[in-house]
Design a protein around this motif. Sequence first.
Motif, mmCIF file in Angstrom:
data_model
loop_
_atom_site.group_PDB
_atom_site.id
_atom_site.type_symbol
_atom_site.label_atom_id
_atom_site.label_comp_id
_atom_site.label_asym_id
_atom_site.label_seq_id
_atom_site.Cartn_x
_atom_site.Cartn_y
_atom_site.Cartn_z
ATOM 1 N N ILE A 275 0.872 -1.176 0.000
ATOM 2 C CA ILE A 275 0.000 0.000 0.000
ATOM 3 C C ILE A 275 0.910 1.227 0.000
ATOM 4 N N HIS A 276 0.744 2.124 -0.993
ATOM 5 C CA HIS A 276 1.547 3.346 -1.101
ATOM 6 C C HIS A 276 0.609 4.544 -1.088
ATOM 7 N N ILE A 277 0.766 5.431 -0.097
ATOM 8 C CA ILE A 277 -0.087 6.621 0.037
ATOM 9 C C ILE A 277 0.771 7.844 -0.261
ATOM 10 N N ASP A 278 0.454 8.534 -1.376
ATOM 11 C CA ASP A 278 1.173 9.775 -1.704
ATOM 12 C C ASP A 278 0.676 10.914 -0.839
ATOM 13 N N GLY A 279 -0.626 11.048 -0.727
ATOM 14 C CA GLY A 279 -1.211 12.085 0.100
ATOM 15 C C GLY A 279 -2.659 11.778 0.356
ATOM 16 N N PHE A 280 -3.041 11.545 1.629
ATOM 17 C CA PHE A 280 -4.422 11.214 1.955
ATOM 18 C C PHE A 280 -4.591 11.365 3.464
ATOM 19 N N GLY A 281 -5.374 12.390 3.889
ATOM 20 C CA GLY A 281 -5.567 12.632 5.310
ATOM 21 C C GLY A 281 -4.259 13.008 5.984
ATOM 22 N N ILE A 282 -3.928 12.274 7.058
ATOM 23 C CA ILE A 282 -2.704 12.578 7.811
ATOM 24 C C ILE A 282 -1.480 11.903 7.212
ATOM 25 N N PHE A 283 -1.682 11.114 6.152
ATOM 26 C CA PHE A 283 -0.568 10.386 5.571
ATOM 27 C C PHE A 283 0.003 11.129 4.371
ATOM 28 N N ALA A 284 1.317 11.129 4.293
ATOM 29 C CA ALA A 284 2.028 11.654 3.128
ATOM 30 C C ALA A 284 3.275 10.799 2.935
ATOM 31 N N ASP A 285 3.398 10.249 1.725
ATOM 32 C CA ASP A 285 4.529 9.377 1.409
ATOM 33 C C ASP A 285 4.650 8.255 2.450
ATOM 34 N N ALA A 286 3.543 7.529 2.666
ATOM 35 C CA ALA A 286 3.520 6.429 3.635
ATOM 36 C C ALA A 286 3.345 5.116 2.881
ATOM 37 N N THR B 264 -8.388 4.266 10.631
ATOM 38 C CA THR B 264 -9.607 4.537 9.845
ATOM 39 C C THR B 264 -9.263 5.198 8.527
ATOM 40 N N THR B 265 -8.270 6.097 8.540
ATOM 41 C CA THR B 265 -7.851 6.763 7.300
ATOM 42 C C THR B 265 -7.288 5.740 6.316
ATOM 43 N N LEU B 266 -6.512 4.788 6.809
ATOM 44 C CA LEU B 266 -5.948 3.761 5.942
ATOM 45 C C LEU B 266 -7.054 2.890 5.338
ATOM 46 N N LEU B 267 -8.054 2.533 6.161
ATOM 47 C CA LEU B 267 -9.175 1.732 5.656
ATOM 48 C C LEU B 267 -9.913 2.480 4.552
ATOM 49 N N GLU B 268 -10.160 3.784 4.770
ATOM 50 C CA GLU B 268 -10.888 4.556 3.764
ATOM 51 C C GLU B 268 -10.063 4.744 2.504
ATOM 52 N N PHE B 269 -8.730 4.843 2.638
ATOM 53 C CA PHE B 269 -7.869 4.999 1.463
ATOM 54 C C PHE B 269 -7.988 3.773 0.552
ATOM 55 N N ILE B 270 -7.977 2.551 1.138
ATOM 56 C CA ILE B 270 -8.083 1.337 0.324
ATOM 57 C C ILE B 270 -9.437 1.293 -0.387
ATOM 58 N N ARG B 271 -10.514 1.653 0.346
ATOM 59 C CA ARG B 271 -11.840 1.660 -0.279
ATOM 60 C C ARG B 271 -11.871 2.591 -1.487
ATOM 61 N N ARG B 272 -11.307 3.788 -1.328
ATOM 62 C CA ARG B 272 -11.472 4.807 -2.366
ATOM 63 C C ARG B 272 -10.537 4.583 -3.547
ATOM 64 N N VAL B 273 -9.369 3.992 -3.320
ATOM 65 C CA VAL B 273 -8.514 3.673 -4.464
ATOM 66 C C VAL B 273 -9.215 2.631 -5.348
ATOM 67 N N LEU B 274 -9.910 1.682 -4.704
ATOM 68 C CA LEU B 274 -10.578 0.638 -5.480
ATOM 69 C C LEU B 274 -11.856 1.139 -6.149
ATOM 70 N N PHE B 275 -12.616 2.050 -5.494
ATOM 71 C CA PHE B 275 -13.951 2.394 -5.996
ATOM 72 C C PHE B 275 -14.160 3.886 -6.236
ATOM 73 N N GLY B 276 -13.173 4.682 -6.030
ATOM 74 C CA GLY B 276 -13.296 6.093 -6.395
ATOM 75 C C GLY B 276 -13.478 7.011 -5.200
ATOM 76 N N TYR C 195 -2.627 14.106 -3.959
ATOM 77 C CA TYR C 195 -3.811 13.425 -3.451
ATOM 78 C C TYR C 195 -3.986 12.065 -4.140
ATOM 79 N N GLY C 196 -3.988 10.988 -3.351
ATOM 80 C CA GLY C 196 -4.168 9.652 -3.911
ATOM 81 C C GLY C 196 -3.018 8.730 -3.562
ATOM 82 N N GLY C 197 -2.881 7.662 -4.342
ATOM 83 C CA GLY C 197 -1.828 6.682 -4.091
ATOM 84 C C GLY C 197 -2.059 5.445 -4.949
ATOM 85 N N ARG C 198 -1.502 4.321 -4.531
ATOM 86 C CA ARG C 198 -1.604 3.109 -5.342
ATOM 87 C C ARG C 198 -1.560 1.866 -4.451
#
Length: 905
Positions: free
Chosen positions: A6-17, A38-50, A69-72
């Motif tokens: 899981i790679h988070i570029d920028g989402f909530g409190i995470f940056a380059d995580a 909770t932020t990590l859970l929501e990031f996975i949901r939104r990368v998959l479904f928008g 904003y976003g990640g992979r």
Amino acid sequence: MQLREIHIDGFGIFADARVRGLAPGLNVLYGQNEFGKTTLLEFIRRVLFGFPSRATSANPFPPLRGGKYGGRLVCRMREPSAPELTISRTSGKGGGPLTVHAANGVEMSESEFSASLGHVSDELYRNVFAISLQELQAAKQLQGEELRSRIYGAGLGLGEVSITDLKKFFAEAAERLYKPRGSTQQMNVLASALVDVERRIRETARLLGQYDAKKEEFDRYAEDEARLRKIQGGLQAEQRSLERQSSLYGTFVGLRAAEDELKPLARLPDISDASLDELRKRQQSILSLEGKLQETRDQRAGRQSELDHLAFDRALLEHESDIKSLSRSLAQYRDAQRDLPLRVREQDMAREQTRHTISELGEDWSEARVRSFALTTEQRDTLRRTEDNLHSCDKAAEKAADRLDDYRNQTRASHARPSLPTTYRVIGLAVLGLGAVGCVYSALNGHVIPAIVSGVAGALGVVIALSLGSSSGPLRDRAVEQLTVEREENVRRLAEAQSAWSSYLAALGLTPSLSPDAVTDQLQSLSALQQSLRTIDERASRIEGMRAVMKATADGLARVEASLSEPLPTTDVAAGIEAVDARLDTAQELRVRKDSLLREMKQLEGNAAALTANLSTERVRFAAFLSGFGVTTAEELVSLHGQSTRARTLRADIRNATKAIQAAVGVGAPYDEFLATLQSTNPEAVRARLDLVVTELSDVTEKLESNIRLTTGLDRDLSTLKSSEELLKLEAEAETLRQQLRDAHREWLRAQLALWAIDQAISKYETTRQPAVIREAQSAFALMTGGKYQTLISPLGSDDLRVRDTDGNDRGIDEMSRGTREQLYLSMRLGLIEQYERNAEPLPVIMDDILVNFDDDRGLQAVRALAAFARDRQVIVMTCHQNTLGLYRQAGATELQLERSGGPA
């Protein structure tokens, strides 16, 4: 699909995580409050479904610490040969642009990626696969129409199509075409217009000379066509039934063979592999003690003499299981002893009543003949047709006599009337002649109603010819002769019908002189007698069973008594069982005393006595272990284990065969009738009957086609007779309306058939899949609650869910504690995931602190349930509690670390 990174570029409190090292099975991520779970859970949901649009109230989780904003996500699909995928999403319209790259360089479109996941929706993933405590506590999230539609749609292979939308589309299409008592729908308007045009056609054609005769002939052929179509439908239904019998006969034979093999194994206990392991451990323990005891055997002499003075009948202990079995059967023995005389009296009275009833049928009837008497369906149909013919001939003879009497009365009355012109008498005679011809023709062809109508017309002709003057005496005489001949002909036919009735009764073995009503009464009496004889046979079987119970109990007591050193003080079986049970209790007490002496020997004689006591105790335990399975030797237990394993295999075979047959013929009564049919036939008979039905169907079809050709020719003739220009226009208009109505009806049938097919598919899926969901959830729930709740109950067609504890008490959702409800909701999600993955790509399951309301014991059981569930899929759990983290570690979970820029979090 399983996540690998899981790679988070920028989402909530995470940056380059980053989170790396995700593995198949159970994974755990620990983090205290405000860690960002909770932020990590929501990031996975939104990368998959928008990402949600700004118009919604959902938290957008903007990058508070910078970064794009976003990640992979890096993941792998279920197919082993599939390459690794990198799923990336950034902000933008429509949930943000999605890019999917495979490790081999191939890029996948968003639609292709959605299809590879089985078109799973955001709602389904959010409420079932990726949940926090908020979703877990909401029962309605499992009952939403869209969620249920998507689950059923995946099981039915509909992909992203919603069943709700499909049903709404076809229902609206059907209502636009037709609605009962509607006035604006297309079919309602066309039908109303067609009725009006057909009325005008009838009024126009009524004046055409030859139309009526052709129309009557056309209607006769139309009736024959309807009759042939009915026969054709019956033969086609029988053909389908015979084809099912032929195709499923092998499955039926396998089912019966498995049931027969299972019968002697059904009462055997279920012996697990763990029981065999326990047997080997106990055997090894005894061998070890015996080896050590051999070294110190000389030290046991001190207390042996005292043990020798402990006298009790060892045969009692050897027959302990037999005595306990006799004690358990004592109540059944006394019941049989009390009820047997009453049942015998009832049986004698029933036999006497049956013999009396049979004697009332006549001297030719006996019990054997009553038992064997049966009428086939064909014989019953022939009997009914013969009876109908008799009634028809009787009515025709009566009506012919009435017409002759009426005519004679009218003739006598007509002598006083003045004469009228000869033309009227000629018209009356013509009507009389046509009526007589029509009556005779219809009667010969078995058409009752046309015969009656023709008879009425003939009578009207007689009235016209004779009532308009007295100058036609010779004509009236000829009419009298004709009516007399008609009456005699009907009397002759009545005599022939009565003779045929009596002959067929004799062929069936019934009294030829019986009337139709008497035959009906006698058949009912025979049916009642056959039922009484079956009841007598069943009661005889029960009486034999009582006698067998009493004999088996008495024989068992005799075998035990024969092995005893002292005889029993009574010859009464019940009292003897109580006496031997009391002796067994005394012998068991003495055996306990012996064990006490062995413990004293251990204290007095040191190691030798201790080894003797341990060995004796181990042997007793080993014997008790074997007796718990109803055996006395280890070899018998091994053999019993093999038989138990075979019984499980046979039960599985029976379930599979039953499901295969029920899938073809249905459940309940159709299934039972189908098995009864197969039981009473064989493949050769089925194939022979099928060949015969196919031949008969071919003949009927050929006759039907010939009839249709004749009907078509008559219809063409009728169209030719309609020479009026107005009639032709009306016919053309009516045919246009009929075609439009047929087209609209076909469209309406398509919509209704689609609705029916959808309902059938949903019903079958709910029937075959929903119980599986409940079973999967039931196993998990029983494990989480430590076996307190063993059963889940979900009535078909209802969203209600109830649980049943080990005492058989049912509870609803509202009667549970919060923790128990959450355990139930978690179990239901696990069951849904199990069933969904059978038809779609498995998805990573993510859970955020869902155990906070579980107590210590159930929290441990829930972790074990999740660990077992994760064996075949990927499960990622997040927690902020150290003790919960420890439970996951004990369950073998892979511990994950969140890496931020600058090092691990």
